[in-house]
Scaffold this motif. Structure first.
Motif, PDB file in Angstrom:
ATOM      1  N   THR A 112       1.330  -1.418   0.110  1.00  0.00           N
ATOM      2  CA  THR A 112       0.056  -0.156  -0.219  1.00  0.00           C
ATOM      3  C   THR A 112       0.902   1.233  -0.076  1.00  0.00           C
ATOM      4  O   THR A 112       1.859   1.375   0.880  1.00  0.00           O
ATOM      5  CB  THR A 112      -1.142   0.259   1.161  1.00  0.00           C
ATOM      6  OG1 THR A 112      -1.551  -1.288   1.333  1.00  0.00           O
ATOM      7  CG2 THR A 112      -1.967   1.079   1.315  1.00  0.00           C
ATOM      8  N   TYR A 113       0.887   2.073  -1.015  1.00  0.00           N
ATOM      9  CA  TYR A 113       1.696   3.220  -0.996  1.00  0.00           C
ATOM     10  C   TYR A 113       1.320   4.723  -0.022  1.00  0.00           C
ATOM     11  O   TYR A 113      -0.552   4.181   0.910  1.00  0.00           O
ATOM     12  CB  TYR A 113       1.257   3.969  -2.779  1.00  0.00           C
ATOM     13  CG  TYR A 113       2.038   2.965  -3.593  1.00  0.00           C
ATOM     14  CD1 TYR A 113       3.737   3.208  -3.502  1.00  0.00           C
ATOM     15  CD2 TYR A 113       1.632   2.672  -4.588  1.00  0.00           C
ATOM     16  CE1 TYR A 113       4.211   2.464  -4.457  1.00  0.00           C
ATOM     17  CE2 TYR A 113       2.306   1.912  -5.207  1.00  0.00           C
ATOM     18  CZ  TYR A 113       4.121   1.470  -5.706  1.00  0.00           C
ATOM     19  OH  TYR A 113       4.617   0.538  -5.791  1.00  0.00           O
ATOM     20  N   PRO A 114       2.123   5.495   0.191  1.00  0.00           N
ATOM     21  CA  PRO A 114       2.044   6.116   1.296  1.00  0.00           C
ATOM     22  C   PRO A 114       0.383   7.377   1.411  1.00  0.00           C
ATOM     23  O   PRO A 114      -0.101   7.488   2.244  1.00  0.00           O
ATOM     24  CB  PRO A 114       2.446   6.655   0.918  1.00  0.00           C
ATOM     25  CG  PRO A 114       3.922   6.023   0.766  1.00  0.00           C
ATOM     26  CD  PRO A 114       3.548   5.553  -0.166  1.00  0.00           C
ATOM     27  N   ASP A 115      -0.326   7.135  -0.201  1.00  0.00           N
ATOM     28  CA  ASP A 115      -1.855   7.832   0.029  1.00  0.00           C
ATOM     29  C   ASP A 115      -2.265   6.653   0.190  1.00  0.00           C
ATOM     30  O   ASP A 115      -3.664   7.489  -0.710  1.00  0.00           O
ATOM     31  CB  ASP A 115      -1.172   8.371  -1.521  1.00  0.00           C
ATOM     32  CG  ASP A 115      -1.167   7.433  -2.689  1.00  0.00           C
ATOM     33  OD1 ASP A 115      -1.273   6.559  -2.479  1.00  0.00           O
ATOM     34  OD2 ASP A 115      -1.423   7.928  -3.624  1.00  0.00           O
ATOM     35  N   GLY A 116      -2.281   5.705   0.505  1.00  0.00           N
ATOM     36  CA  GLY A 116      -3.543   4.978   0.454  1.00  0.00           C
ATOM     37  C   GLY A 116      -3.516   3.995  -0.910  1.00  0.00           C
ATOM     38  O   GLY A 116      -4.062   3.110  -0.806  1.00  0.00           O
ATOM     39  N   THR A 117      -3.043   4.062  -2.314  1.00  0.00           N
ATOM     40  CA  THR A 117      -3.175   3.044  -2.899  1.00  0.00           C
ATOM     41  C   THR A 117      -2.694   1.522  -3.008  1.00  0.00           C
ATOM     42  O   THR A 117      -1.660   1.162  -2.619  1.00  0.00           O
ATOM     43  CB  THR A 117      -2.390   2.979  -4.098  1.00  0.00           C
ATOM     44  OG1 THR A 117      -2.962   5.202  -4.424  1.00  0.00           O
ATOM     45  CG2 THR A 117      -2.863   2.651  -5.792  1.00  0.00           C
ATOM     46  N   VAL A 118      -3.733   0.839  -3.044  1.00  0.00           N
ATOM     47  CA  VAL A 118      -3.296  -0.492  -3.040  1.00  0.00           C
ATOM     48  C   VAL A 118      -3.187  -1.217  -3.979  1.00  0.00           C
ATOM     49  O   VAL A 118      -4.061  -1.566  -4.791  1.00  0.00           O
ATOM     50  CB  VAL A 118      -4.490  -1.558  -2.569  1.00  0.00           C
ATOM     51  CG1 VAL A 118      -3.312  -2.987  -1.887  1.00  0.00           C
ATOM     52  CG2 VAL A 118      -5.061  -0.750  -0.564  1.00  0.00           C
ATOM     53  N   ALA A 119      -1.724  -1.108  -4.284  1.00  0.00           N
ATOM     54  CA  ALA A 119      -0.903  -1.745  -5.534  1.00  0.00           C
ATOM     55  C   ALA A 119      -0.539  -2.595  -5.254  1.00  0.00           C
ATOM     56  O   ALA A 119      -1.131  -3.443  -7.055  1.00  0.00           O
ATOM     57  CB  ALA A 119       0.293  -1.705  -5.708  1.00  0.00           C
ATOM     58  N   VAL A 120      -0.646  -3.803  -4.485  1.00  0.00           N
ATOM     59  CA  VAL A 120      -0.965  -5.122  -4.911  1.00  0.00           C
ATOM     60  C   VAL A 120      -1.294  -5.523  -2.998  1.00  0.00           C
ATOM     61  O   VAL A 120      -1.021  -5.555  -1.998  1.00  0.00           O
ATOM     62  CB  VAL A 120       0.215  -5.361  -4.297  1.00  0.00           C
ATOM     63  CG1 VAL A 120       0.983  -6.548  -4.475  1.00  0.00           C
ATOM     64  CG2 VAL A 120       1.420  -5.166  -5.804  1.00  0.00           C
ATOM     65  N   GLY A 171      -1.706  -8.451 -16.782  1.00  0.00           N
ATOM     66  CA  GLY A 171      -2.641  -7.824 -16.710  1.00  0.00           C
ATOM     67  C   GLY A 171      -2.780  -6.357 -17.426  1.00  0.00           C
ATOM     68  O   GLY A 171      -1.951  -5.256 -17.247  1.00  0.00           O
ATOM     69  N   PRO A 172      -3.910  -5.625 -16.960  1.00  0.00           N
ATOM     70  CA  PRO A 172      -4.016  -3.743 -17.405  1.00  0.00           C
ATOM     71  C   PRO A 172      -3.138  -3.277 -17.144  1.00  0.00           C
ATOM     72  O   PRO A 172      -2.160  -3.640 -15.604  1.00  0.00           O
ATOM     73  CB  PRO A 172      -5.178  -4.437 -17.391  1.00  0.00           C
ATOM     74  CG  PRO A 172      -5.767  -4.751 -15.953  1.00  0.00           C
ATOM     75  CD  PRO A 172      -5.197  -6.296 -16.352  1.00  0.00           C
ATOM     76  N   SER A 173      -2.880  -2.327 -16.915  1.00  0.00           N
ATOM     77  CA  SER A 173      -2.018  -0.895 -16.240  1.00  0.00           C
ATOM     78  C   SER A 173      -2.450  -0.537 -15.310  1.00  0.00           C
ATOM     79  O   SER A 173      -3.615  -0.746 -15.051  1.00  0.00           O
ATOM     80  CB  SER A 173      -1.949   0.173 -17.489  1.00  0.00           C
ATOM     81  OG  SER A 173      -1.494   1.201 -16.826  1.00  0.00           O
ATOM     82  N   GLY A 174      -1.608  -0.226 -14.089  1.00  0.00           N
ATOM     83  CA  GLY A 174      -2.421   0.015 -12.715  1.00  0.00           C
ATOM     84  C   GLY A 174      -2.664  -1.486 -11.594  1.00  0.00           C
ATOM     85  O   GLY A 174      -2.038  -0.556 -11.133  1.00  0.00           O
ATOM     86  N   CYS A 175      -2.031  -2.698 -12.415  1.00  0.00           N
ATOM     87  CA  CYS A 175      -2.500  -3.683 -11.401  1.00  0.00           C
ATOM     88  C   CYS A 175      -1.628  -4.251 -10.416  1.00  0.00           C
ATOM     89  O   CYS A 175      -1.788  -5.422  -9.714  1.00  0.00           O
ATOM     90  CB  CYS A 175      -3.628  -4.669 -12.549  1.00  0.00           C
ATOM     91  SG  CYS A 175      -1.682  -5.499 -13.372  1.00  0.00           S
ATOM     92  N   GLY A 176      -0.263  -3.665 -11.038  1.00  0.00           N
ATOM     93  CA  GLY A 176       0.659  -3.501  -9.680  1.00  0.00           C
ATOM     94  C   GLY A 176       1.739  -5.059 -10.312  1.00  0.00           C
ATOM     95  O   GLY A 176       2.626  -5.056  -9.068  1.00  0.00           O
ATOM     96  N   LYS A 177       1.976  -4.551 -11.461  1.00  0.00           N
ATOM     97  CA  LYS A 177       3.020  -5.636 -12.207  1.00  0.00           C
ATOM     98  C   LYS A 177       4.451  -5.206 -11.468  1.00  0.00           C
ATOM     99  O   LYS A 177       5.400  -5.673 -11.421  1.00  0.00           O
ATOM    100  CB  LYS A 177       2.532  -5.716 -13.188  1.00  0.00           C
ATOM    101  CG  LYS A 177       1.086  -6.179 -13.721  1.00  0.00           C
ATOM    102  CD  LYS A 177       1.344  -6.446 -15.959  1.00  0.00           C
ATOM    103  CE  LYS A 177       0.973  -5.637 -16.309  1.00  0.00           C
ATOM    104  NZ  LYS A 177       0.165  -4.019 -15.739  1.00  0.00           N
ATOM    105  N   SER A 178       4.555  -3.782 -12.076  1.00  0.00           N
ATOM    106  CA  SER A 178       5.903  -3.150 -11.773  1.00  0.00           C
ATOM    107  C   SER A 178       6.274  -2.948 -10.065  1.00  0.00           C
ATOM    108  O   SER A 178       7.403  -3.131  -9.550  1.00  0.00           O
ATOM    109  CB  SER A 178       5.862  -1.848 -12.100  1.00  0.00           C
ATOM    110  OG  SER A 178       5.886  -1.859 -13.324  1.00  0.00           O
ATOM    111  N   THR A 179       4.939  -2.818  -9.271  1.00  0.00           N
ATOM    112  CA  THR A 179       5.293  -3.045  -7.836  1.00  0.00           C
ATOM    113  C   THR A 179       6.357  -4.378  -7.348  1.00  0.00           C
ATOM    114  O   THR A 179       6.910  -3.677  -6.764  1.00  0.00           O
ATOM    115  CB  THR A 179       3.812  -2.362  -7.643  1.00  0.00           C
ATOM    116  OG1 THR A 179       3.748  -0.916  -7.713  1.00  0.00           O
ATOM    117  CG2 THR A 179       4.119  -2.098  -5.993  1.00  0.00           C
ATOM    118  N   THR A 180       5.488  -5.365  -8.032  1.00  0.00           N
ATOM    119  CA  THR A 180       5.889  -6.672  -7.519  1.00  0.00           C
ATOM    120  C   THR A 180       7.037  -6.676  -8.069  1.00  0.00           C
ATOM    121  O   THR A 180       8.150  -7.052  -7.065  1.00  0.00           O
ATOM    122  CB  THR A 180       4.338  -7.155  -8.577  1.00  0.00           C
ATOM    123  OG1 THR A 180       3.088  -7.637  -7.956  1.00  0.00           O
ATOM    124  CG2 THR A 180       4.933  -8.987  -8.137  1.00  0.00           C
TER     125      THR A 180
END
Ligand code: ADP
Ligand code: ADP
Length: 228
Positions: A10-18, A35-44
C-alpha cells in the motif's frame, strides 16, 4: 527460487498496489506477469529487487528473505531491464556494458572481453557496435544493450519490465524470439512484466494474470490458460 508469500503493498497515499500475493518462480523458469495498466505488476517486480519495500508478507530468493539481505549483494544477483533502458549517453556501447564488471573489480581487459561476448550473445556484432554511442543505435538495438548489461554480472535472476515495449511490432517479435532462444541457453530465472497477453502466453513457462487492485486472478501455464 523466488517465493512471494502474502505480499502486499500500500503506497503512502493509500493506493493498494498489491494485495495478498502468493507467487512461486522455479529455478530456470520464465514467468510473465500480465494484466491491465495499474494492476501492480511493476510494483511486484520492484519489490523483488527491493527498489520498493513491501508493506506486508515475505519475499525470498533461494530461501533468503530479501528484506533482510544487503541490497548491494542482493542486486548483484539480479539483472534488471526496463522499457526505456538508461544507457550512459556519452559512453560507447562497450563501455556501457563493461561498467558492471568493472564495478565488481574485474580488470579492464577481462571486462572488455566479457562485454564483447555479451554483445555478440544479444546479436550486436562488437566489431560494428562496440565503439558507437547509444544515440547511434536503433531502439531495438538499445534494448539489446540493456539485456547485455543486465547479464554482465551473470546474475541467476533476471527481472524485465516491458523490455520489448518501446519498439515497433516487427522488432518486438524479433526481440521476443531472440530472447527465448537466449533464455534456453542461459537458464536464468526470469520474471517478465508485460501488458500484452500474447507476449505473456508466447514467452512464459507460466503466466501470472493480475487483476485490478493487485490481485492474482490466475497462475497457470499458457496451455492451461488457453484451454480455459
Ligand atoms: P502496473 O505495473 O501493473 O502498471 P504499478 O505497479 O505501476 O502497475 O501500479 C499499481 C498501482 O499503484 C497503480 O494504481 C499506480 O497508480 C499505483 N502506484 C504506483 N506507484 C506509486 C507511487 N509511487 N505512489 C502511489 N501510487 C503508486
Ligand atoms: P532495428 O530494426 O533494430 O530497429 P533500425 O531499422 O532502426 O534497426 O536501424 C537500422 C540500422 O541503422 C541499424 O544498423 C542502426 O545501427 C543504424 N542506425 C539507426 N540510427 C542510427 C543513427 N542515429 N546513427 C547511425 N546509425 C544508425
Amino acid at each position: 527460487m523466488i517465493r512471494l508469500t502474502r505480499v502486499g503493498k500500500t503506497y503512502p497515499d493509500g493506493t493498494v498496489a498489491v494485495h495478498e500475493l502468493d507467487l512461486e518462480v522455479g529455478r530456470g523458469e520464465l514467468v510473465c506477469l500480465v494484466g491491465p495498466s495499474g494492476c501492480g505488476k511493476s510494483t511486484t517486480l520492484k519489490m523483488i529487487n527491493r527498489l520498493i519495500e513491501p508493506s506486508s508478507g515475505t519475499i525470498e530468493i533461494d530461501g533468503r528473505d530479501v528484506t533482510t539481505s544487503d541490497p548491494v549483494t542482493l542486486r548483484r544477483g539480479i539483472g534488471y531491464v526496463i522499457q526505456q533502458v538508461g544507457l550512459f549517453p556519452h559512453q560507447r556501447i562497450v563501455t556501457n556494458v563493461m561498467t558492471v564488471p568493472l564495478l565488481y573489480g574485474e580488470s579492464k581487459a577481462v571486462a572488455r572481453e566479457r562485454a564483447e561476448s555479451l554483445m555478440s550473445l544479444v546479436g550486436l556484432d562488437p566489431a560494428t557496435y562496440a565503439d558507437r554511442y547509444p544515440h547511434q543505435l536503433s531502439g531495438g538495438q538499445r534494448q539489446r544493450v540493456g539485456v547485455a548489461r543486465a547479464l554482465a554480472a551473470d546474475p541467476p535472476v533476471l527481472l524485465m519490465d516491458e523490455p520489448f515495449g518501446a519498439v515497433d511490432p516487427v522488432v518486438r517479435v524479433r526481440l521476443q524470439e531472440e530472447f527465448l532462444r537466449l533464455q534456453q541457453d542461459l537458464d536464468k530465472t526470469v520474471v517478465l512484466v508485460t501488458h500484452d497477453i500474447d507476449e505473456a502466453v508466447k514467452m512464459g513457462d507460466r503466466v501470472a494474470v493480475f487483476a485490478d487492485g493487485g490481485r492474482l486472478a490466475q497462475y497457470a501455464t499458457p496451455a492451461e490458460l488457453l484451454a480455459r
